[in-house]
Design a protein around this motif. Sequence first.
Motif, PDB file in Angstrom:
ATOM      1  N   GLY A 213       0.755  -1.057  -0.087  1.00  0.00           N
ATOM      2  CA  GLY A 213       0.069  -0.022  -0.238  1.00  0.00           C
ATOM      3  C   GLY A 213       0.924   1.186  -0.032  1.00  0.00           C
ATOM      4  N   TYR A 214       0.263   2.404  -0.466  1.00  0.00           N
ATOM      5  CA  TYR A 214       1.092   3.717  -0.766  1.00  0.00           C
ATOM      6  C   TYR A 214       0.343   4.607  -0.731  1.00  0.00           C
ATOM      7  N   ASN A 215       0.524   5.469   0.368  1.00  0.00           N
ATOM      8  CA  ASN A 215      -0.271   6.795   0.525  1.00  0.00           C
ATOM      9  C   ASN A 215       0.745   8.176  -0.156  1.00  0.00           C
ATOM     10  N   PRO A 216       0.243   8.522  -1.237  1.00  0.00           N
ATOM     11  CA  PRO A 216       1.174   9.474  -1.909  1.00  0.00           C
ATOM     12  C   PRO A 216       0.947  10.750  -1.311  1.00  0.00           C
ATOM     13  N   LEU A 217       0.117  11.097  -0.428  1.00  0.00           N
ATOM     14  CA  LEU A 217      -0.180  12.323   0.321  1.00  0.00           C
ATOM     15  C   LEU A 217       1.035  12.671   1.344  1.00  0.00           C
ATOM     16  N   CYS A 218       1.468  11.583   1.921  1.00  0.00           N
ATOM     17  CA  CYS A 218       2.471  11.657   3.051  1.00  0.00           C
ATOM     18  C   CYS A 218       3.722  10.877   2.718  1.00  0.00           C
ATOM     19  N   GLY A 219       3.581   9.889   1.711  1.00  0.00           N
ATOM     20  CA  GLY A 219       4.702   8.815   1.359  1.00  0.00           C
ATOM     21  C   GLY A 219       4.772   7.757   2.128  1.00  0.00           C
ATOM     22  N   ASP A 220       3.591   7.267   3.064  1.00  0.00           N
ATOM     23  CA  ASP A 220       3.707   6.314   3.886  1.00  0.00           C
ATOM     24  C   ASP A 220       3.710   4.944   2.770  1.00  0.00           C
ATOM     25  N   LYS A 221       4.576   3.987   3.240  1.00  0.00           N
ATOM     26  CA  LYS A 221       4.372   2.599   2.577  1.00  0.00           C
ATOM     27  C   LYS A 221       4.357   1.507   3.625  1.00  0.00           C
ATOM     28  N   VAL A 222       3.379   0.571   3.286  1.00  0.00           N
ATOM     29  CA  VAL A 222       2.998  -0.467   3.881  1.00  0.00           C
ATOM     30  C   VAL A 222       3.112  -1.663   3.219  1.00  0.00           C
ATOM     31  N   THR A 223       3.404  -2.792   3.438  1.00  0.00           N
ATOM     32  CA  THR A 223       3.291  -4.263   2.999  1.00  0.00           C
ATOM     33  C   THR A 223       2.699  -5.127   4.217  1.00  0.00           C
ATOM     34  N   ILE A 224       1.450  -5.623   3.944  1.00  0.00           N
ATOM     35  CA  ILE A 224       0.871  -6.315   5.043  1.00  0.00           C
ATOM     36  C   ILE A 224       0.753  -7.729   4.479  1.00  0.00           C
ATOM     37  N   TYR A 225       1.124  -8.883   5.341  1.00  0.00           N
ATOM     38  CA  TYR A 225       1.211 -10.104   5.263  1.00  0.00           C
ATOM     39  C   TYR A 225       0.113 -10.855   5.915  1.00  0.00           C
ATOM     40  N   LEU A 226      -0.598 -11.808   5.466  1.00  0.00           N
ATOM     41  CA  LEU A 226      -1.733 -12.423   5.854  1.00  0.00           C
ATOM     42  C   LEU A 226      -1.856 -13.994   5.703  1.00  0.00           C
TER      43      LEU A 226
END
Length: 158
Positions: A33-46
């Motif tokens: 996932g990526y939030n371009p407004l803030c530059g946050d990046k996340v990968t979720i493992y499930l």
Amino acid sequence: MSDLRALYQEMILDHSKRPHNFRVIADAARADGYNPLCGDKVTIYLKMDGDRISDVSFQGSGCAISTASASILTDTLKGETRSEAETLFEDFRALVTGHEKGNGKSPLGKLTVFSGVSEFPARVKCATLAWHTLKSVLGGSHEVATTEGTDGEDLAAR
Ligand code: ZN
């Protein structure tokens, strides 16, 4: 109320500094996932066991709110079913966009610490990024989840 707010801020900072379940699950389904407004990046493992989430973790980098949100998401969702996870996402989104003002009915538990986010519309996407990404994993999507154009959150950001 200000004591409560200080406590919430402390919990968010604590999770951002020492995130829970911050690891890779080698044989798990994953989404980015990526939030371009803030530059946050996340990968979720499930990992699912039938209809139930048996393990969930994350990796990534971003602001304190996005990291804390992903950390608390992983704590909250372990052991929940797919439909419970989807309901929590809707309730959480209502909370951070200010559509639900802690009426005491909410089963959100620790997620309540993000209630103050509704006063800062620009940070709503930081708080929901991990949840959008979770939804892509649940939906089996291989596209990068983005916080752009998500209903309700844009409304709050206006
Ligand atoms: Zn952020």
